[in-house]
Each structure stands twice: as structure tokens, then as C-alpha cells.
Design a protein around this motif. Sequence first.
Motif, PDB file in Angstrom:
ATOM      1  N   ALA A 141     -12.764   6.665  -0.868  1.00 30.18           N
ATOM      2  CA  ALA A 141     -11.551   6.667  -1.746  1.00 30.18           C
ATOM      3  C   ALA A 141     -10.591   7.718  -1.472  1.00 30.18           C
ATOM      4  O   ALA A 141      -9.235   7.846  -1.373  1.00 30.18           O
ATOM      5  CB  ALA A 141     -11.959   6.654  -3.175  1.00 30.18           C
ATOM      6  N   SER A 142     -11.103   9.150  -1.350  1.00 32.25           N
ATOM      7  CA  SER A 142     -10.615  10.373  -0.987  1.00 32.25           C
ATOM      8  C   SER A 142      -9.608  10.216   0.168  1.00 32.25           C
ATOM      9  O   SER A 142      -8.416  10.668   0.396  1.00 32.25           O
ATOM     10  CB  SER A 142     -11.513  11.491  -1.142  1.00 32.25           C
ATOM     11  OG  SER A 142     -10.896  12.691  -0.620  1.00 32.25           O
ATOM     12  N   LEU A 143     -10.435   9.976   1.242  1.00 38.02           N
ATOM     13  CA  LEU A 143      -9.444   9.709   2.522  1.00 38.02           C
ATOM     14  C   LEU A 143      -8.403   8.748   2.458  1.00 38.02           C
ATOM     15  O   LEU A 143      -7.432   9.046   3.119  1.00 38.02           O
ATOM     16  CB  LEU A 143     -10.641   9.042   3.547  1.00 38.02           C
ATOM     17  CG  LEU A 143     -10.493   9.430   4.998  1.00 38.02           C
ATOM     18  CD1 LEU A 143     -10.442  10.943   5.150  1.00 38.02           C
ATOM     19  CD2 LEU A 143     -11.735   8.761   5.785  1.00 38.02           C
ATOM     20  N   ILE A 144      -8.646   7.633   1.792  1.00 39.57           N
ATOM     21  CA  ILE A 144      -7.399   6.655   1.850  1.00 39.57           C
ATOM     22  C   ILE A 144      -6.377   7.254   0.978  1.00 39.57           C
ATOM     23  O   ILE A 144      -5.146   7.093   1.192  1.00 39.57           O
ATOM     24  CB  ILE A 144      -8.102   5.184   1.223  1.00 39.57           C
ATOM     25  CG1 ILE A 144      -8.969   4.680   1.952  1.00 39.57           C
ATOM     26  CG2 ILE A 144      -6.833   4.223   0.623  1.00 39.57           C
ATOM     27  CD1 ILE A 144      -9.933   3.625   1.539  1.00 39.57           C
ATOM     28  N   SER A 145      -6.703   7.989  -0.307  1.00 35.68           N
ATOM     29  CA  SER A 145      -5.540   8.515  -1.031  1.00 35.68           C
ATOM     30  C   SER A 145      -4.763   9.475  -0.251  1.00 35.68           C
ATOM     31  O   SER A 145      -3.587   9.580  -0.516  1.00 35.68           O
ATOM     32  CB  SER A 145      -6.150   9.070  -2.474  1.00 35.68           C
ATOM     33  OG  SER A 145      -6.868  10.211  -1.840  1.00 35.68           O
ATOM     34  N   LYS A 146      -5.551  10.165   0.616  1.00 40.27           N
ATOM     35  CA  LYS A 146      -4.770  11.215   1.539  1.00 40.27           C
ATOM     36  C   LYS A 146      -3.918  10.729   2.580  1.00 40.27           C
ATOM     37  O   LYS A 146      -2.877  11.246   3.062  1.00 40.27           O
ATOM     38  CB  LYS A 146      -5.730  11.993   2.296  1.00 40.27           C
ATOM     39  CG  LYS A 146      -6.487  12.866   1.248  1.00 40.27           C
ATOM     40  CD  LYS A 146      -5.754  14.055   0.755  1.00 40.27           C
ATOM     41  CE  LYS A 146      -6.729  15.052  -0.415  1.00 40.27           C
ATOM     42  NZ  LYS A 146      -5.795  15.964  -0.952  1.00 40.27           N
ATOM     43  N   LEU A 147      -3.857   9.319   3.003  1.00 46.30           N
ATOM     44  CA  LEU A 147      -3.083   8.819   4.049  1.00 46.30           C
ATOM     45  C   LEU A 147      -1.876   8.277   3.640  1.00 46.30           C
ATOM     46  O   LEU A 147      -1.029   7.893   4.399  1.00 46.30           O
ATOM     47  CB  LEU A 147      -3.860   7.575   4.601  1.00 46.30           C
ATOM     48  CG  LEU A 147      -5.353   7.988   5.105  1.00 46.30           C
ATOM     49  CD1 LEU A 147      -5.907   6.941   5.673  1.00 46.30           C
ATOM     50  CD2 LEU A 147      -4.765   8.874   6.350  1.00 46.30           C
ATOM     51  N   GLU A 148      -1.402   8.287   2.389  1.00 50.75           N
ATOM     52  CA  GLU A 148      -0.154   7.862   1.907  1.00 50.75           C
ATOM     53  C   GLU A 148       0.891   8.839   2.425  1.00 50.75           C
ATOM     54  O   GLU A 148       0.674  10.053   2.807  1.00 50.75           O
ATOM     55  CB  GLU A 148       0.024   8.208   0.307  1.00 50.75           C
ATOM     56  CG  GLU A 148      -0.544   7.039  -0.478  1.00 50.75           C
ATOM     57  CD  GLU A 148      -0.715   7.251  -2.086  1.00 50.75           C
ATOM     58  OE1 GLU A 148       0.125   7.912  -2.564  1.00 50.75           O
ATOM     59  OE2 GLU A 148      -1.797   6.755  -2.560  1.00 50.75           O
ATOM     60  N   GLY A 149       2.010   8.111   2.919  1.00 51.93           N
ATOM     61  CA  GLY A 149       3.189   8.923   3.638  1.00 51.93           C
ATOM     62  C   GLY A 149       2.808   9.040   5.043  1.00 51.93           C
ATOM     63  O   GLY A 149       3.946   9.439   5.590  1.00 51.93           O
ATOM     64  N   ILE A 150       1.877   8.546   5.646  1.00 53.80           N
ATOM     65  CA  ILE A 150       1.716   8.619   7.095  1.00 53.80           C
ATOM     66  C   ILE A 150       2.732   7.873   7.796  1.00 53.80           C
ATOM     67  O   ILE A 150       2.934   8.311   8.914  1.00 53.80           O
ATOM     68  CB  ILE A 150       0.435   8.665   7.716  1.00 53.80           C
ATOM     69  CG1 ILE A 150      -0.052   7.171   7.464  1.00 53.80           C
ATOM     70  CG2 ILE A 150      -0.477   9.756   7.124  1.00 53.80           C
ATOM     71  CD1 ILE A 150      -0.998   6.782   8.637  1.00 53.80           C
ATOM     72  N   ARG A 151       3.328   6.887   7.263  1.00 52.34           N
ATOM     73  CA  ARG A 151       4.219   6.020   7.884  1.00 52.34           C
ATOM     74  C   ARG A 151       5.715   6.680   8.412  1.00 52.34           C
ATOM     75  O   ARG A 151       6.264   6.612   9.353  1.00 52.34           O
ATOM     76  CB  ARG A 151       4.723   4.925   7.140  1.00 52.34           C
ATOM     77  CG  ARG A 151       4.035   3.746   6.985  1.00 52.34           C
ATOM     78  CD  ARG A 151       4.384   2.812   5.981  1.00 52.34           C
ATOM     79  NE  ARG A 151       3.319   2.037   5.630  1.00 52.34           N
ATOM     80  CZ  ARG A 151       2.741   0.802   6.206  1.00 52.34           C
ATOM     81  NH1 ARG A 151       3.304   0.208   7.128  1.00 52.34           N
ATOM     82  NH2 ARG A 151       1.864   0.161   5.819  1.00 52.34           N
ATOM     83  N   SER A 152       5.842   7.786   7.737  1.00 53.51           N
ATOM     84  CA  SER A 152       7.057   8.505   8.083  1.00 53.51           C
ATOM     85  C   SER A 152       6.650   9.759   8.902  1.00 53.51           C
ATOM     86  O   SER A 152       7.410  10.485   9.281  1.00 53.51           O
ATOM     87  CB  SER A 152       7.591   9.412   6.854  1.00 53.51           C
ATOM     88  OG  SER A 152       6.834  10.169   6.252  1.00 53.51           O
ATOM     89  N   MET A 153       5.470   9.630   9.606  1.00 46.48           N
ATOM     90  CA  MET A 153       5.170  10.938  10.483  1.00 46.48           C
ATOM     91  C   MET A 153       4.932  10.081  11.756  1.00 46.48           C
ATOM     92  O   MET A 153       4.913   9.147  12.017  1.00 46.48           O
ATOM     93  CB  MET A 153       3.527  11.172  10.082  1.00 46.48           C
ATOM     94  CG  MET A 153       3.312  11.731   8.772  1.00 46.48           C
ATOM     95  SD  MET A 153       3.929  13.435   8.677  1.00 46.48           S
ATOM     96  CE  MET A 153       4.689  13.554   7.120  1.00 46.48           C
ATOM     97  N   ASP A 154       4.891  11.365  12.632  1.00 50.78           N
ATOM     98  CA  ASP A 154       5.154  10.628  14.150  1.00 50.78           C
ATOM     99  C   ASP A 154       3.701  10.723  14.700  1.00 50.78           C
ATOM    100  O   ASP A 154       3.452  10.220  15.629  1.00 50.78           O
ATOM    101  CB  ASP A 154       5.870  11.710  15.229  1.00 50.78           C
ATOM    102  CG  ASP A 154       7.395  11.711  14.666  1.00 50.78           C
ATOM    103  OD1 ASP A 154       7.836  10.491  14.569  1.00 50.78           O
ATOM    104  OD2 ASP A 154       7.863  12.656  14.118  1.00 50.78           O
ATOM    105  N   MET A 155       2.917  11.304  14.162  1.00 47.54           N
ATOM    106  CA  MET A 155       1.589  11.401  14.476  1.00 47.54           C
ATOM    107  C   MET A 155       0.506  11.762  13.325  1.00 47.54           C
ATOM    108  O   MET A 155       0.995  12.856  12.439  1.00 47.54           O
ATOM    109  CB  MET A 155       1.159  12.391  15.687  1.00 47.54           C
ATOM    110  CG  MET A 155      -0.288  12.289  16.176  1.00 47.54           C
ATOM    111  SD  MET A 155      -0.179  13.318  17.771  1.00 47.54           S
ATOM    112  CE  MET A 155      -1.324  12.244  18.818  1.00 47.54           C
TER     113      MET A 155
END
Length: 408
Positions: A232-246
Motif C-alpha cells: 500500500a505504501s509503495l503504490i501510494s507513492k507512485l501517483e504522479g509518475i505519468r508526468s515523469m520521464d523516468m
Amino acid sequence: MNQPVDDMISVAEAQAAVLAGVKALNAEDVSVAECFGRVLAEDVASRMTQPPVAVSSMDGYAVRSEDVASVPATLTLIGESAAGGGFEGTLEAGQTVRIFTGAPVPDGADAIVIQEDTDVDGASITMKESSTKGRYVRPAGLDFSAGDTLLKSGKRLNSRDVALIAGMNVPWVSVTRRPRVAILSTGNELVLPGEPLDRNQIISSNSIGLAAFVTAAGGQPVNLGIARDDAASLISKLEGIRSMDMLITIGGASVGDYDLVKQVLGGEGMNITFSRVAMRPGKPLIFGEIHGTPMLGLPGNPVSAGVTAALYLKPALEQMLGLQRSGAANETAVLGCDLAANDRRQDYLRSELSLNIDGELTATPFPKQDSSMLAVFSRADCLVMRPPFAEAIAAGARVEIVRLDPSA
Ligand code: AMP
Ligand code: MG
């Protein structure tokens, strides 16, 4: 490529797979005052000729060289040419014009006599030394001409390039966008520097160090913080990575009970290209793609993270930036101590560089090579590369090295 279970791919294969998985980014315009360190996305041509007209390179007197062919020669002063101004008339036989560095050479003049070689008596100037045609004159276009392409796409701009672009009267340049790199640490034991610490905790040094590494490589780090070792902690941190290049994750990449990165990100739709590389340090290295964003899962041990950043993250960022890389062969050095035979993993030994008595570049691995040792890593100048199954070698042998950028 999809890696067979329990198989390790080679460093070369892993590097090629990473490069195949990242694309060059688009361009943006920045002002010349802000282009330092950026990578040119287009060639840059000059908008002016430099110097625009013939100018003097010294303080002295503009003359017709034939008038000073034999000296002393006394000429008549008819005016002055200063930088930013100029002398409007034309020099006739027997005449001279006072001139200063950077000032236009008057029509009719073709040489300068420096002021140290003259005697001045009112408007009578005696030239004590002769001067030949073109002496101390910078012809128009000496440096470059309008339309000359002086900088090529793919070049990272240093301070000299910035000065050149400004000198070419180019106010804006097209550069590759900086890669946005999200950095996510994982681990129940991690806290940030300065936070209260109990005896089972350590500092998340990697996320801070890698952010600096990304910045030095020309990227923009975005710190996603520290995920706990649960899904759950890992998944919650992944929000927003779509706007990232890496996306870079740190730790949780190995085979321990709490090493969740592969499993959890896999469940979130990550395609894994590889997850084990035959190298030391850095075996548990993951590369893949999640929601269209390339993902590099670095091992948690600080030296493993740093070495894999140098070997995989740096070239990936260079490719995103469209940086023209030199095709130079790998650098070698003389080995400073004996080394034992190697096993099936390619080794990268943290080493110091020096010059031996013959002036040869010498790389000496540190005696302790544990992948948790940041102090040794900080002192290291390079990595000595040992191929898989390399035989024992003695000091004095030639070895391949990877330099660690002293400013990155
Ligand atoms: P792991 O891959 O999560 O098992 O981590 C391997 C080792 O690296 C463990 O000793 C971790 O405590 C350490 N480690 C993991 N992440 C970091 C980090 N961000 N900074 C410093 N050490 C770390
Ligand atoms: Mg961990």
C-alpha cells in the motif's frame, strides 16, 4: 527482451536494453543567459560577423604600412578611432590616426604601430619601429562570419559555448527538455537526514545522492520520499509518475521477504525487461516500463546504487537529452596491486587514480570493497572493471577503468 528466471544478463546486454527503452525528449527554447549545461537540440549559426569590421588588437597608431617601411618616420596625426566609435575619413600618405584596442581600423590604413614604439610631439608622431601590412589588425570575420554553424545539435553547453552563442548575437537557443526523474526510496529502516533516529534506523543517503547525480547529468530530480516495505505504501507513492520521464526506485530489489518492488510494481502494470545483471556491485538491478514511463530499480546498497547509476542511469539520461556521446574506446590504466581471479559477475572495483614513476595513469583498488561503504566510494576516482571469469593478474597489468565524474 524478457529475462529467463534465475538467469543473469551481461552488463553489455543490460546497458543496451536500457538504451533501447528510453527516448530522446522534445526541445524547448531558453535564453542564452540560461543555457549553461543544457544540450543543444538544433545547430546554432551566427547572426553576425565577428569582428564586424577590421579592428586594432593594440593601443597605438593606424598607419599605411608603406609609410613606415623605413623608420624613424614622422607622420601627421589627423584624428582618433576608439572602440565603439571610429574615424570617418580616409588615411592619406604621411598621415596617422590614434587608435585603441577593438577600434575600427580607418580606411586607407593597413597596419598598427603600437604606442610603445612612438614619440609624440603634438600632431607629429614619430614611428620608431616599422609595421607590416596587417600587423595588429584583426580582419573582419577573423573569429567567425554570419551564417557560420559553430555549435552542433547534441552538444552540452559549457561556459565557453555560452560566451560563443552570446557573441554570435543569438539570444535564444533550442535545447532538449530536462528529463524529470522521480526518485523513490523503499525501506522501513530509512529516515531523512536530521530526523530523530533509533538504533535500527539508517539515513536514506541514496535518494539524496542520486538526486545530485541526476542534476549533474542534466536532469531534474523529483523526490517521491520513502515508501515503507508494504504494497500500500509503495503504490501510494507512485501517483504522479505519468508526468515523469523516468522512475527510479531504490532498494527492495533483491530476493528478501521485504523486497517488494518487482512484485508490487508488476501488479501495477510494470513490464520488466530484466531484473538481474551479472555484475558486482549491482546484481539486483531492475529495468522496465510502468504506464509508459521507463523504470530503473536500483539496488539499495549505497555503492551498488551509485555504480549502477554511473553505468545505466547516466547513459539513459544522456540518450534522453540527445547528447552526442564520444565513440572513444574505453579508458585503461595500469593496475596498482595484484588481483585474484574473478567469478561469473563483472566486477567494478572502487579505486584510486595516481601517476606512477613513469607518469602512467595507475588505478589501485581499495582493499575493502563492500557495497555498503560510502566513505570508500566517496574517495574513489574510478572503477576498475574485471570481466567475468577474468584470471588473476599482477600489479602493472593494463585494466579497463570507468572514471567517476569528480563533479557528479
Ligand atoms: P534492500 O535492497 O532494500 O534490501 O537494501 C539493501 C541495503 O541497502 C540495506 O542495507 C538497506 O538498508 C540499504 N538501503 C536501501 N535503501 C537505501 C537508501 N535509500 N539509502 C541508504 N541505504 C539504503
Ligand atoms: Mg529494503
